[in-house]
Design a protein around this motif. Structure first.
Motif, mmCIF file in Angstrom:
data_model
loop_
_atom_site.group_PDB
_atom_site.id
_atom_site.type_symbol
_atom_site.label_atom_id
_atom_site.label_comp_id
_atom_site.label_asym_id
_atom_site.label_seq_id
_atom_site.Cartn_x
_atom_site.Cartn_y
_atom_site.Cartn_z
ATOM 1 N N GLY A 237 -17.706 39.931 10.762
ATOM 2 C CA GLY A 237 -16.990 39.793 9.496
ATOM 3 C C GLY A 237 -16.732 38.342 9.131
ATOM 4 N N LYS A 238 -16.327 37.534 10.121
ATOM 5 C CA LYS A 238 -16.041 36.119 9.847
ATOM 6 C C LYS A 238 -17.324 35.346 9.515
ATOM 7 C CE LYS A 238 -11.650 36.414 10.450
ATOM 8 N NZ LYS A 238 -10.742 36.312 9.263
ATOM 9 N N ILE A 239 -18.442 35.741 10.129
ATOM 10 C CA ILE A 239 -19.727 35.096 9.805
ATOM 11 C C ILE A 239 -20.079 35.372 8.348
ATOM 12 C CG2 ILE A 239 -22.220 35.218 10.208
ATOM 13 C CD1 ILE A 239 -21.584 35.648 13.190
ATOM 14 N N LYS A 240 -19.919 36.616 7.929
ATOM 15 C CA LYS A 240 -20.268 36.987 6.557
ATOM 16 C C LYS A 240 -19.327 36.334 5.538
ATOM 17 C CE LYS A 240 -22.556 41.330 7.718
ATOM 18 N NZ LYS A 240 -22.559 42.813 7.582
ATOM 19 N N LEU A 241 -18.104 36.020 5.983
ATOM 20 C CA LEU A 241 -17.145 35.351 5.095
ATOM 21 C C LEU A 241 -17.256 33.838 5.163
ATOM 22 C CD1 LEU A 241 -13.941 37.510 5.730
ATOM 23 C CD2 LEU A 241 -15.283 37.427 3.618
ATOM 24 N N ASN A 242 -18.190 33.344 6.007
ATOM 25 C CA ASN A 242 -18.373 31.884 6.194
ATOM 26 C C ASN A 242 -17.122 31.219 6.748
ATOM 27 O OD1 ASN A 242 -21.072 31.473 5.350
ATOM 28 N ND2 ASN A 242 -20.436 31.800 3.239
ATOM 29 N N ASP A 243 -16.307 31.957 7.495
ATOM 30 C CA ASP A 243 -15.111 31.389 8.123
ATOM 31 C C ASP A 243 -15.528 30.858 9.495
ATOM 32 O OD1 ASP A 243 -12.660 30.710 9.106
ATOM 33 O OD2 ASP A 243 -11.654 32.565 8.509
ATOM 34 N N LEU A 244 -16.101 29.656 9.506
ATOM 35 C CA LEU A 244 -16.749 29.145 10.709
ATOM 36 C C LEU A 244 -15.770 28.826 11.835
ATOM 37 C CD1 LEU A 244 -19.455 26.839 9.086
ATOM 38 C CD2 LEU A 244 -19.429 29.312 9.406
ATOM 39 N N GLU A 245 -14.583 28.350 11.481
ATOM 40 C CA GLU A 245 -13.597 28.014 12.518
ATOM 41 C C GLU A 245 -13.139 29.268 13.265
ATOM 42 O OE1 GLU A 245 -12.020 25.623 14.983
ATOM 43 O OE2 GLU A 245 -13.122 24.848 13.248
ATOM 44 N N GLU A 246 -12.917 30.357 12.517
ATOM 45 C CA GLU A 246 -12.532 31.617 13.154
ATOM 46 C C GLU A 246 -13.680 32.174 13.996
ATOM 47 O OE1 GLU A 246 -9.736 33.545 13.501
ATOM 48 O OE2 GLU A 246 -8.781 31.711 12.795
ATOM 49 N N CYS A 247 -14.920 31.941 13.541
ATOM 50 C CA CYS A 247 -16.095 32.360 14.328
ATOM 51 C C CYS A 247 -16.056 31.717 15.712
ATOM 52 C CB CYS A 247 -17.394 31.950 13.630
ATOM 53 S SG CYS A 247 -17.794 32.941 12.188
ATOM 54 N N ARG A 248 -15.758 30.419 15.729
ATOM 55 C CA ARG A 248 -15.703 29.698 17.009
ATOM 56 C C ARG A 248 -14.638 30.299 17.931
ATOM 57 N NH1 ARG A 248 -16.425 25.331 13.341
ATOM 58 N NH2 ARG A 248 -18.422 24.257 13.681
ATOM 59 N N LYS A 249 -13.469 30.556 17.373
ATOM 60 C CA LYS A 249 -12.369 31.084 18.182
ATOM 61 C C LYS A 249 -12.720 32.448 18.767
ATOM 62 C CE LYS A 249 -8.721 28.685 15.594
ATOM 63 N NZ LYS A 249 -7.563 28.855 14.666
ATOM 64 N N ALA A 318 -24.609 28.759 25.486
ATOM 65 C CA ALA A 318 -24.178 29.695 24.450
ATOM 66 C C ALA A 318 -23.400 28.996 23.337
ATOM 67 C CB ALA A 318 -23.328 30.806 25.069
ATOM 68 N N SER A 319 -22.494 28.099 23.727
ATOM 69 C CA SER A 319 -21.682 27.375 22.732
ATOM 70 C C SER A 319 -22.548 26.472 21.872
ATOM 71 C CB SER A 319 -20.593 26.558 23.431
ATOM 72 O OG SER A 319 -19.726 27.393 24.160
ATOM 73 N N SER A 320 -23.553 25.859 22.495
ATOM 74 C CA SER A 320 -24.472 24.989 21.753
ATOM 75 C C SER A 320 -25.258 25.788 20.717
ATOM 76 C CB SER A 320 -25.424 24.300 22.726
ATOM 77 O OG SER A 320 -26.389 23.551 22.032
ATOM 78 N N LEU A 321 -25.718 26.985 21.112
ATOM 79 C CA LEU A 321 -26.478 27.816 20.174
ATOM 80 C C LEU A 321 -25.594 28.302 19.031
ATOM 81 C CD1 LEU A 321 -29.109 29.098 19.380
ATOM 82 C CD2 LEU A 321 -28.592 31.032 20.855
ATOM 83 N N LEU A 322 -24.341 28.636 19.352
ATOM 84 C CA LEU A 322 -23.396 29.026 18.289
ATOM 85 C C LEU A 322 -23.319 27.935 17.224
ATOM 86 C CD1 LEU A 322 -21.032 30.767 17.089
ATOM 87 C CD2 LEU A 322 -19.513 29.361 18.503
ATOM 88 N N GLU A 323 -23.193 26.665 17.662
ATOM 89 C CA GLU A 323 -23.064 25.556 16.718
ATOM 90 C C GLU A 323 -24.317 25.418 15.862
ATOM 91 O OE1 GLU A 323 -20.376 23.895 15.980
ATOM 92 O OE2 GLU A 323 -19.308 25.086 17.481
ATOM 93 N N ARG A 324 -25.493 25.676 16.458
ATOM 94 C CA ARG A 324 -26.731 25.600 15.671
ATOM 95 C C ARG A 324 -26.763 26.680 14.591
ATOM 96 N NH1 ARG A 324 -31.266 25.102 20.274
ATOM 97 N NH2 ARG A 324 -29.546 25.772 21.562
ATOM 98 N N TYR A 325 -26.315 27.877 14.948
ATOM 99 C CA TYR A 325 -26.251 28.957 13.959
ATOM 100 C C TYR A 325 -25.246 28.623 12.852
ATOM 101 C CZ TYR A 325 -29.311 32.592 15.841
ATOM 102 O OH TYR A 325 -30.405 33.326 16.213
ATOM 103 N N LEU A 326 -24.094 28.091 13.236
ATOM 104 C CA LEU A 326 -23.074 27.755 12.231
ATOM 105 C C LEU A 326 -23.554 26.636 11.314
ATOM 106 C CD1 LEU A 326 -19.718 28.005 14.247
ATOM 107 C CD2 LEU A 326 -20.941 29.766 12.960
#
Length: 441
Positions: A237-249, A318-326
């Motif tokens: 849901g947060k990805i679809k809302l572009n809420d990137l900071e919440e995605c990280r958390k 995993a964290s590095s790949l998350l940042e690439r996706y974001l």
């Protein structure tokens, strides 16, 4: 007196430790050696007290003249060079630029300050040269400046005749080059140190999260799977809302959950992490991330996970790949916004003669009025309706240049209810009435 000496030594040690913490000594030695090979100039780095940060093994060899001076000073129990370097370095730091000076033995040297975050850390000292061919007065000066060391100047004069003579421009250029190099290396060193500390902090927080999850698991073991699925839905849901900071958390919490449940079973942890990334990647593709990039990201992830042998390594991957996706989500959003804004502006320009509402304008690009208002203001520094007015008035100015158009006629063409209201809008934005604008043409 003993306490003052100890305090001074502690300050010197802490200052040198700070400098060495930020400088990769092996790299700086290679750079200075290359600099010397190219220019023939000797370079050294000293702390704020004028002491070299290098060991005898790493330090560059002094010229014959300076070597003789150093041996004489050591025999006499004095150290003029250290004091001169400290003074020159502080002078350079005051002005935050290279400082050219004459050393106590009579040679030309220059100090390039090493400054980071407004803190003076040390100096690059370079030189041991002359800036002019020696004349009679030079030899007299040389005797006067070094009389405290010797009365026999024969060998010293022979060594002085071998010194390199360097032009003022070359001295200034070499000083500036070392200043840029030194401070770039310090900045790079700080960034590396900052990243290391940031990772250590993240690792600490991750460990805390794992411990929290373990405690929670003891109380809610039967609900742990449901908890993970709920977090998975929240992440999507947060990805679809572009809420990137919440995605990280949320992603960090889910990783901690996987690590705590996996225990020492690395293969199981790798599988769960890959499953999480696949779920996340599908949501990213749905928001506009290129599917080919997503496939490549996930293929690389498999290879990288195969090379991981600890939770720490898996967390980094995993964290590095998350940042690439974001980053891809953010890039797509900006691109999408640019396209939408161009569509909005085109719609307004094609309909300037009609009084379109914000809702109608937003409908033209299939977005909500709220979203259109926000992205347009962020990008154009004006509201959508301000842009509508601007387009209308730009068209009005074109028509005012043609005397056959009456003010009332122009107002009606632009969609204004009457000439009086049009004149008020024109004056508010242009600082004059349409009639005055026409008269000034």
């Amino acid at each position: 007196m003993k306490k003052e000496v100890n305090d001074k030594n502690c300050y010197r040690l802490s200052n040198r430790a700070r400098l060495l913490q930020l400088v990769d000594k092996d790299i700086i030695v290679k750079i200075l050696d290359a600099f010397t090979k190219v220019t023939g100039l000797t370079a050294n780095i000293v702390d704020v007290e004028g002491h070299s940060i290098f060991s005898k093994k790493d330090a560059q060899k002094n010229c014959e003249f300076c070597h003789m001076i150093w041996k004489m000073e050591k025999k006499k129990g004095i150290s003029r060079c250290v004091g001169a370097y400290a003074r020159a370095g502080k002078q350079a730091a005051i002005f935050d630029e290279p400082y050219i000076f004459r050393c106590p033995a009579g040679l030309i040297e220059w100090a390039a300050p090493i400054i980071f975050d407004e803190e003076y850390l040390g100096t690059i000292i370079c030189g041991q040269v002359l800036m002019w061919e020696p004349e009679e007065f030079f030899w007299i000066e040389l005797e006067e400046m070094n009389r405290c060391l010797t009365d026999d100047f024969k060998d010293l004069f022979i060594a002085a005749k071998k010194l390199q003579v360097v032009s003022g421009d070359k001295v200034q250029g070499a000083a500036s080059l070392l200043y840029v190099i030194a401070n770039y290396i310090i900045k790079t060193g700080w960034e590396s140190l900052h990243q290391k500390k940031e990772f250590e902090l993240q690792q600490l927080l991750l460990n805390e999260e794992i411990q929290t999850r373990k405690n929670l698991e003891e109380k809610l073991n039967s609900q742990s799977l449901n908890f993970f699925f709920e977090k998975e839905k929240a992440l999507i849901g947060k990805i679809k809302l572009n809420d990137l900071e919440e995605c990280r958390k949320i992603f960090k919490v889910m990783l901690a959950d996987i690590f705590s449940e996996g225990g020492e079973k690395i293969l199981k942890i790798k599988g769960r992490v890959y499953e999480l990334i696949v779920v996340m990647s599908r949501a990213c593709v749905e928001t506009g991330v290129d599917i080919e990039k997503s496939i490549n990201f996930n293929e690389n992830l498999l290879q990288e996970l195969n090379s991981c042998y600890s939770i720490r390594e898996i967390n980094i991957v995993a964290s590095s790949l998350l940042e690439r996706y974001l980053d891809e989500i953010q890039h797509h959003r900006k691109s999408k916004n640019r396209t939408a804004i161009e569509g909005i502006k085109g719609f307004i320009r094609n309909n300037y003669d009609k009084n379109r509402t914000l809702e109608e304008i937003a409908d033209s690009v299939y977005l909500s009025p709220f979203y259109v208002s926000r992205i347009f203001k962020e990008s154009q520094n004006m509201t959508v309706m301000d842009y509508v007015t601007k387009v209308k008035l730009d068209e009005a100015k074109k028509m005012l240049r043609n005397p056959r158009y009456k003010i009332e006629e122009i107002a009606m063409t632009l969609g204004y209810s009457d000439g009086s209201y049009f004149s008020k809008v024109f004056r508010r934005n242009e600082g004059m009435t349409p009639t005055q604008f026409r008269q000034n043409l």
